[in-house]
Design a protein around this motif. Structure first.
Motif, PDB file in Angstrom:
ATOM      1  N   UNK A   1      41.589  42.927  38.978  1.00  6.47           N
ATOM      2  CA  UNK A   1      41.811  41.679  39.448  1.00  6.47           C
ATOM      3  C   UNK A   1      40.560  40.523  39.396  1.00  6.47           C
ATOM      4  N   UNK A   2      40.607  39.577  39.002  1.00  3.18           N
ATOM      5  CA  UNK A   2      39.320  38.691  38.870  1.00  3.18           C
ATOM      6  C   UNK A   2      39.960  37.018  39.630  1.00  3.18           C
ATOM      7  N   UNK A   3      39.125  36.390  40.249  1.00  2.00           N
ATOM      8  CA  UNK A   3      39.551  35.469  40.885  1.00  2.00           C
ATOM      9  C   UNK A   3      38.844  33.998  40.462  1.00  2.00           C
ATOM     10  N   UNK A   4      39.693  32.861  40.129  1.00  8.38           N
ATOM     11  CA  UNK A   4      39.484  31.574  40.065  1.00  8.38           C
ATOM     12  C   UNK A   4      39.207  30.932  41.257  1.00  8.38           C
ATOM     13  N   UNK A   5      38.150  30.434  41.634  1.00  9.32           N
ATOM     14  CA  UNK A   5      37.925  29.630  42.757  1.00  9.32           C
ATOM     15  C   UNK A   5      37.551  28.173  42.574  1.00  9.32           C
TER      16      UNK A   5
END
Length: 356
Positions: free
Chosen positions: A142-146
């Motif tokens: 998982x990677x996160x776009x914040x």
């Protein structure tokens, strides 16, 4: 009244179903009886509507949910003094599985604490943020776009704050490896303002990846959830909704995301429907009251009545009461239809009318 299987509510009341002369060939005098409107033949109008899974991991349902979220996002993002988007990843060598890495981040409240660090450093206009989760094709990490309320944040400040979450048991940082994961600016600004930012963020939500979801994600949902997006406390600036006890009991069966998606469209919600006329404007609106959930896909009911809605999601049937309608639908499907749940609380087999 909650609509089983959809997670939505009907806002119109049964009392508002009474209407004067209306469309669809009804007589000028409509009889209001037992929460329904009947025509001169004593028939009521029913709508059989496809029951979706309301799951963010469903290719069909996520579009509707994503576009709804996009519309809700725009006014909120207009209140941001600045708009930047960060992308945060995790070094896969630090955890045995992608699932372990994701759960570690959630338990550590890593993104929330990252934002606290940036705010203490004076880099944010506010602590409000929204993140969207995306999964890498090969590593399944998982990677996160914040999306954050900021105009400028030093890259060194983000790296330092994100590196704090390196597990203690991981030991010293290896050469050419990040301490915890990589950080980068996906967008330093959005030229189109709040609308641009809302579209950019939700583009990850209105579709499913061509390569599919990781198996570990589809197995989640029953006990541990993997939300596709999360907002900070106070992000929506909504008043708390009051919960009024109704006395109704609802049994929730834990299911994984994969199970929910597999069941999408396999059941149908049945509504009693009528046209309502606003005498001040002359506008005619459709009023629906949920009656039952049927164990049959709406596509199998197409020959029972007139199509409505989009992509064959709805069938309109005129019948003398709810049971007669279900019997007609059963004939169209070529098999007895089981009533999973009903407004009266009685489940029955449509072909015999005998309660189960």
């Amino acid at each position: 009244m909650a609509v089983p299987g959809t997670g939505t509510k009907t806002t119109e009341t049964a009392a508002s179903a009474a209407a004067p002369a209306a469309r669809r060939g009804r007589s000028s005098l409509l009889e209001y009886s037992q929460n329904v409107v009947t025509n001169e033949k004593g028939e009521q109008s029913f709508e059989a509507i496809r029951c979706g899974c309301d799951c963010w991991y469903c290719d069909d349902c996520c579009r509707r949910k994503g576009y709804t979220l996009r519309a809700e996002l725009m006014p909120v993002l207009r209140t941001f003094a600045g708009r930047m988007m960060l992308t945060l990843t995790v070094d896969p060598e630090l955890f045995p599985t992608p699932r372990d890495a994701y759960l570690y981040i959630r338990k550590a409240r890593a993104i929330s604490r990252l934002m606290q660090d940036l705010d203490r450093g004076g880099h944010l206009h506010s602590r409000r943020y929204l993140y969207v989760v995306e999964f890498q094709e090969k590593s399944e990490q998982a990677h996160f776009h914040v999306l954050i309320d900021a105009s400028f944040v030093p890259k060194t400040a983000i790296d330092a704050a994100w590196s704090k979450f390196r597990p203690q048991q991981a030991g010293p940082v290896a050469p050419n490896r990040p301490a915890f994961g990589t950080t980068r600016f996906s967008r330093r600004s959005f030229e189109g303002g709040a609308e641009h930012a809302a579209r950019y963020m939700t583009k990850y939500l209105v579709k499913t990846p061509e390569y599919g979801w990781p198996t570990w994600v589809l197995e989640m949902g029953a006990k541990k959830r993997v939300p596709r997006y999360r907002a900070s406390r106070g992000f929506w600036n909504r008043p708390s909704a009051r919960s009024l006890p109704t006395g109704a009991k609802r049994t929730v069966v834990p299911r994984s995301y994969g199970e929910r998606v597999a069941e999408c469209g396999t059941t149908t919600n049945l509504f009693a429907a009528a046209d309502r006329v606003d005498h001040s404007t002359g506008e005619v609106s459709r009023v629906r009251v949920w009656r039952a959930r049927l164990e049959v896909p709406v596509a199998a009911l197409a020959v029972a009545g007139e199509p409505c809605g989009k992509a064959g999601r709805c069938v309109v049937v005129e019948a003398r009461g709810e049971h007669a309608c279900i019997a007609a639908l059963s004939m169209a499907a070529g098999l007895p239809i089981r009533v999973i749940a009903s407004a009266s609380g009685v489940r029955r087999a449509a072909d015999t009318g005998v309660a189960e």
